[in-house]
Design a protein around this motif. Sequence first.
Motif, mmCIF file in Angstrom:
data_model
loop_
_atom_site.group_PDB
_atom_site.id
_atom_site.type_symbol
_atom_site.label_atom_id
_atom_site.label_comp_id
_atom_site.label_asym_id
_atom_site.label_seq_id
_atom_site.Cartn_x
_atom_site.Cartn_y
_atom_site.Cartn_z
ATOM 1 N N ALA A 165 14.360 -72.294 36.612
ATOM 2 C CA ALA A 165 15.312 -71.510 35.823
ATOM 3 C C ALA A 165 16.738 -71.679 36.346
ATOM 4 C CB ALA A 165 14.915 -70.039 35.838
ATOM 5 N N ALA A 166 16.897 -71.617 37.671
ATOM 6 C CA ALA A 166 18.225 -71.769 38.271
ATOM 7 C C ALA A 166 18.785 -73.160 38.005
ATOM 8 C CB ALA A 166 18.151 -71.500 39.768
ATOM 9 N N ALA A 167 17.963 -74.181 38.150
ATOM 10 C CA ALA A 167 18.420 -75.550 37.923
ATOM 11 C C ALA A 167 18.832 -75.755 36.468
ATOM 12 C CB ALA A 167 17.312 -76.536 38.305
ATOM 13 N N THR A 168 18.086 -75.166 35.535
ATOM 14 C CA THR A 168 18.398 -75.313 34.112
ATOM 15 C C THR A 168 19.711 -74.620 33.759
ATOM 16 O OG1 THR A 168 16.029 -75.393 33.599
ATOM 17 C CG2 THR A 168 17.545 -74.935 31.773
ATOM 18 N N ILE A 169 19.912 -73.420 34.313
ATOM 19 C CA ILE A 169 21.152 -72.690 34.048
ATOM 20 C C ILE A 169 22.360 -73.461 34.573
ATOM 21 C CG2 ILE A 169 22.469 -70.591 34.597
ATOM 22 C CD1 ILE A 169 19.777 -69.100 34.690
ATOM 23 N N ALA B 287 9.140 -63.793 31.862
ATOM 24 C CA ALA B 287 10.301 -63.447 32.703
ATOM 25 C C ALA B 287 10.828 -62.062 32.330
ATOM 26 C CB ALA B 287 11.390 -64.496 32.534
ATOM 27 N N PHE B 288 11.390 -61.406 33.338
ATOM 28 C CA PHE B 288 11.995 -60.084 33.145
ATOM 29 C C PHE B 288 13.502 -60.249 33.297
ATOM 30 C CE2 PHE B 288 13.326 -55.837 34.536
ATOM 31 C CZ PHE B 288 12.707 -55.048 33.568
ATOM 32 N N VAL B 289 14.251 -59.955 32.232
ATOM 33 C CA VAL B 289 15.699 -60.193 32.221
ATOM 34 C C VAL B 289 16.435 -58.897 31.914
ATOM 35 C CG1 VAL B 289 17.592 -61.512 31.185
ATOM 36 C CG2 VAL B 289 15.320 -62.563 31.420
ATOM 37 N N VAL B 290 17.404 -58.573 32.752
ATOM 38 C CA VAL B 290 18.261 -57.403 32.533
ATOM 39 C C VAL B 290 19.684 -57.905 32.314
ATOM 40 C CG1 VAL B 290 19.159 -55.246 33.475
ATOM 41 C CG2 VAL B 290 16.799 -55.938 33.971
ATOM 42 N N VAL C 279 27.763 -64.958 32.867
ATOM 43 C CA VAL C 279 28.114 -65.923 31.834
ATOM 44 C C VAL C 279 29.067 -65.262 30.842
ATOM 45 C CG1 VAL C 279 25.931 -67.166 32.035
ATOM 46 C CG2 VAL C 279 26.132 -65.277 30.401
ATOM 47 N N SER C 280 29.654 -66.051 29.987
ATOM 48 C CA SER C 280 30.507 -65.503 28.930
ATOM 49 C C SER C 280 29.636 -64.844 27.862
ATOM 50 C CB SER C 280 31.355 -66.609 28.303
ATOM 51 O OG SER C 280 30.539 -67.522 27.597
ATOM 52 N N LYS C 281 30.267 -64.052 27.003
ATOM 53 C CA LYS C 281 29.518 -63.381 25.943
ATOM 54 C C LYS C 281 28.860 -64.391 25.007
ATOM 55 C CE LYS C 281 32.930 -60.830 24.511
ATOM 56 N NZ LYS C 281 33.696 -59.846 23.685
ATOM 57 N N LYS C 282 29.516 -65.515 24.794
ATOM 58 C CA LYS C 282 28.971 -66.524 23.894
ATOM 59 C C LYS C 282 27.739 -67.205 24.477
ATOM 60 C CE LYS C 282 33.474 -67.603 21.806
ATOM 61 N NZ LYS C 282 34.503 -68.658 21.581
ATOM 62 N N GLN C 283 27.632 -67.214 25.799
ATOM 63 C CA GLN C 283 26.546 -67.942 26.446
ATOM 64 C C GLN C 283 25.304 -67.099 26.683
ATOM 65 O OE1 GLN C 283 28.800 -69.337 29.934
ATOM 66 N NE2 GLN C 283 28.475 -71.435 29.221
ATOM 67 N N ILE C 284 25.395 -65.781 26.503
ATOM 68 C CA ILE C 284 24.274 -64.929 26.876
ATOM 69 C C ILE C 284 23.051 -65.191 26.010
ATOM 70 C CG2 ILE C 284 24.975 -62.986 25.414
ATOM 71 C CD1 ILE C 284 23.334 -62.877 28.926
ATOM 72 N N VAL C 285 23.240 -65.484 24.721
ATOM 73 C CA VAL C 285 22.108 -65.780 23.845
ATOM 74 C C VAL C 285 21.411 -67.056 24.299
ATOM 75 C CG1 VAL C 285 21.420 -66.355 21.489
ATOM 76 C CG2 VAL C 285 23.139 -64.592 21.887
ATOM 77 N N LEU C 286 22.203 -68.079 24.611
ATOM 78 C CA LEU C 286 21.641 -69.344 25.081
ATOM 79 C C LEU C 286 20.928 -69.151 26.417
ATOM 80 C CD1 LEU C 286 21.250 -72.358 24.739
ATOM 81 C CD2 LEU C 286 23.518 -72.717 25.753
ATOM 82 N N LEU C 287 21.481 -68.308 27.290
ATOM 83 C CA LEU C 287 20.843 -68.044 28.581
ATOM 84 C C LEU C 287 19.445 -67.456 28.385
ATOM 85 C CD1 LEU C 287 20.928 -67.736 31.698
ATOM 86 C CD2 LEU C 287 21.938 -65.485 31.330
ATOM 87 N N LYS C 288 19.341 -66.475 27.509
ATOM 88 C CA LYS C 288 18.032 -65.852 27.268
ATOM 89 C C LYS C 288 17.042 -66.857 26.671
ATOM 90 C CE LYS C 288 19.866 -62.351 25.009
ATOM 91 N NZ LYS C 288 19.966 -61.073 24.239
ATOM 92 N N GLU C 289 17.526 -67.709 25.783
ATOM 93 C CA GLU C 289 16.645 -68.729 25.204
ATOM 94 C C GLU C 289 16.141 -69.704 26.266
ATOM 95 O OE1 GLU C 289 18.881 -70.551 22.124
ATOM 96 O OE2 GLU C 289 18.601 -68.907 20.690
ATOM 97 N N LEU C 290 17.038 -70.083 27.182
ATOM 98 C CA LEU C 290 16.640 -71.000 28.255
ATOM 99 C C LEU C 290 15.576 -70.378 29.148
ATOM 100 C CD1 LEU C 290 20.103 -72.471 29.382
ATOM 101 C CD2 LEU C 290 18.322 -73.616 28.054
ATOM 102 N N ILE C 291 15.774 -69.106 29.505
ATOM 103 C CA ILE C 291 14.838 -68.432 30.404
ATOM 104 C C ILE C 291 13.461 -68.302 29.763
ATOM 105 C CG2 ILE C 291 14.318 -66.278 31.607
ATOM 106 C CD1 ILE C 291 16.536 -68.004 32.861
#
Length: 293
Positions: free
Chosen positions: A220-224, A272-275, A253-265
Amino acid sequence: MNKFFTYRREPAFLYLIIIVGTGILAFAIKCIFDPIGLVTGGFTGLSILLKRVTEIFIPGGVPLWFANLALNVPFFLLALKIKGKRFIWRTGIATVLLSGWLYVIPELDFVSGDYILASMFGGVLAGVAMGMILWANATTGGTEMVAMLIQCKLKHYSVAQIMQVLDGMVVLTGLYVFGLRPSMYSIIAIFITSKVTDTILEGMKFSKAAYIITEKYEEAAATIMKELDRGVTGLEARGMYSKEKKCMLYCVVSKKQIVLLKELIYRIDQNAFVVVGDVREVLGEGFIEYKGR
């Protein structure tokens, strides 16, 4: 704009900000609040009250610029004795500038009796102005300086608490002079002013912070870092139910990137548990570069 406005702190630029901020504040006071009788606290609110009360003795009442200056002078002298001249230097300049602007700006009514427009538009202008002045490490004197002086004796109260009491007394006096309706809209204007001021002081470039708990934290860290080009910090954590040690990832991350971050995880680990939380301001590589004063 946030990068430019928040971190260029050369002295000349600071004084320019104070000049512009006091000009905007004077416009809000003289052309929006005063014509409609909105007493929004502070010595400027007292100046509006004095102008209205003295109209029966003096044609047009005591000028706002003179009242603001006269009210501040005794407390500046007291602050000079107690706190020293370094404490009041910029505040003194801001106070003189505000009175100067109140003197040169013509008396114009921009709201024509519209209390909603006056409270909202005036509140926004006053909030922008106060945010600029406070950001430049200055104040316009008034109840803030009085509160600081009182706090020297009443140390168990904060400056903010004392200011609330002082401003509340001014607003209540405005209720007696101008009536209930203007005082109610004054409270709305004060609320808007405080929110806009906080927004300017705390930063306007919002970001998102994510705490990620996953068994596949290395992937996950490497992908981010590769796909989002954002840094990731691994925090040592321990599950209190399972008693197992875990690695929790922290990433901003920026507001625009948060959706992509959740998709990647969730592409990597659906369990995964994401807050996700809001971040007011981020300094550092990839965000805002801090250049100091």
